[in-house]
Scaffold this active site. Structure first.
Site, short mmCIF file in Angstrom:
data_model
loop_
_atom_site.label_atom_id
_atom_site.label_comp_id
_atom_site.label_asym_id
_atom_site.label_seq_id
_atom_site.Cartn_x
_atom_site.Cartn_y
_atom_site.Cartn_z
CB SER A 184 -0.94 0.00 1.22
OG SER A 184 -0.19 0.15 2.42
CB CYS A 185 1.68 3.92 -1.45
SG CYS A 185 0.55 3.93 -2.85
N GLY A 186 0.08 5.90 -0.42
CA GLY A 186 -0.85 6.99 -0.14
C GLY A 186 -2.17 6.84 -0.89
N GLY B 201 -2.32 4.36 -3.75
CA GLY B 201 -2.25 3.18 -4.60
C GLY B 201 -1.36 3.33 -5.82
CD1 TRP C 58 -2.54 7.73 5.39
CD2 TRP C 58 -2.61 5.65 6.23
NE1 TRP C 58 -2.67 7.83 6.76
CE2 TRP C 58 -2.71 6.57 7.30
CE3 TRP C 58 -2.63 4.28 6.50
CZ2 TRP C 58 -2.84 6.15 8.61
CZ3 TRP C 58 -2.75 3.88 7.81
CH2 TRP C 58 -2.86 4.80 8.86
#
Length: 378
Positions: free
Chosen positions: A335-337, A339, A364
């Site tokens: 995951s990240c901020g 996608g 996120w």
């Protein structure tokens, strides 16, 4: 008829405004990407040119020799290696069943406009793939995966077919291109590769770029966005030249991430920076809590790239993951901020033989914006 004339007039006005970027410094605005304005773009039906049998050079991994062209069909290009070099692409750029996609996308605070930059300079023959435009219209979350029907309609409007080999790049080197690589794989198209080092490495190698203030590629990008709008308004799109086969194991939802906190079936890796992961700095998007998903580990995506924004060799990538206690023998989700950079982790893991890595699409922005999801800080 009147509606079509209005649509084309509005798009022409928009195109002329963005074309001024060719001669003066643009005043960039996020409103350029307002999804609701996209439906006012010109639509057109495009029939993909029938491709003939071709022969490509076999190397899809490191530098390819431009002067050596061995006889290889498109089917023999390995999908185990997720990137191709700029030398390889230059040697094979004119093959009829190879298509190149400019998938540049930038963070809002960078104040960069990808379609205007595409018009100024792109790899010859490249199409523009709008990361924000080819997305789900039923959510407020940014650039979420569209439905199968919408993706098929957009790709068909771009003139893509399932027999095509695709090379995707971006304007930062290796950033948003990985997201589009992942999207195509989610919808069952494995014959896609990321251009290692992207447009910066292409230009640094002395290869030509082309510019266009209008033309077929811009109209196809508009048609793709219009196709998305049609599908989400219950209208049919035709002809469909690109067919999808959804791979659910490659994309995770909030509920799956929530269940994994207790079940721990997958190792969860977050691609955001360490300060954001730790909750030491505020999130760039308003209303999003700081911190991380309980039990997840942090490997910032930049650690998988070298100074020229190319993917690290396999042995160095393996060290990066091992240093954070990640086992390549167990299932993984990233995951990240929003996608995007999570897909860089998936790209690196693919180089290490992990072709089944899932990406948490909402990432996120969804998790940290949900009032009831648990959050940890360090």
């Amino acid at each position: 008829m009147a509606s079509n004339i209005l649509t084309r007039t509005l798009f022409s006005t928009r195109l002329l405004r963005s074309s001024s970027f060719l001669t003066q410094k643009p005043q960039l605005s996020n409103s350029f990407f307002n999804r609701r304005s996209i439906c006012l773009q010109a639509g057109a039906v495009y029939i993909a040119q029938k491709a003939k049998a071709v022969h490509w050079t076999p190397c899809a991994m490191a530098s390819a020799s431009i002067g050596t062209r061995a006889a290889y069909s498109t089917q023999s290009i390995s999908t185990n290696e997720p990137v191709v070099s700029v030398d390889w692409l230059h040697a094979n750029l004119k093959q009829p069943d190879l298509k190149v996609l400019d998938a540049s996308w930038y963070m809002p605070d960078e104040q960069r406009n990808p379609i205007q930059e595409y018009q100024v300079a792109h790899i010859p023959g490249a199409l523009f793939f709008d990361v924000d435009g080819i997305s789900d219209r039923t959510t407020k979350l940014p650039h979420m995966l569209p439905s199968e029907e919408a993706f098929a309609g957009a790709c068909s409007a771009l003139g893509l077919e399932n027999k095509d080999g695709l090379v995707v790049y971006d304007g930062k080197g290796l950033f948003s291109a990985a997201r589009v690589w992942w999207m195509f794989r989610v919808f069952g198209h494995d014959r896609i590769w990321v251009l290692d080092g992207g447009l910066p490495r292409w230009r640094a190698s002395g290869y030509d770029v082309e510019s266009s203030a209008s033309g077929d590629a811009i109209l196809k990008a508009s048609a793709a966005s219009e196709a998305i709008e049609k599908v989400y308004h219950g209208q049919s799109v035709s002809p469909i030249t690109f067919h999808t086969k959804f791979q659910p194991h490659l994309v995770w939802t909030l509920e799956q991430v929530k269940g994994n906190i207790e079940e721990k079936t997958h190792q969860h890796i977050d691609a955001r920076s360490k300060p954001r992961f730790d909750g030491a700095v505020p999130e760039p998007r308003k209303g999003i809590r700081s911190g991380h998903v309980p039990g997840s580990k942090c490997i910032p995506f930049a650690q998988l790239l070298d100074a020229s924004q190319t993917l690290l060799p396999a042995d160095e990538l393996k060290k990066r993951f091992e240093q954070e206690g990640i086992s390549l023998e167990s299932p993984l989700v990233t995951s990240c901020g929003t996608g995007v950079t999570a897909c860089i982790l998936a790209l690196g893991l693919h180089r290490l033989g992990k072709s089944d890595v899932a990406v948490y699409d909402g990432s996120w922005t969804e998790w940290g914006g949900h009032p009831e999801t648990p959050v940890e800080t360090s």
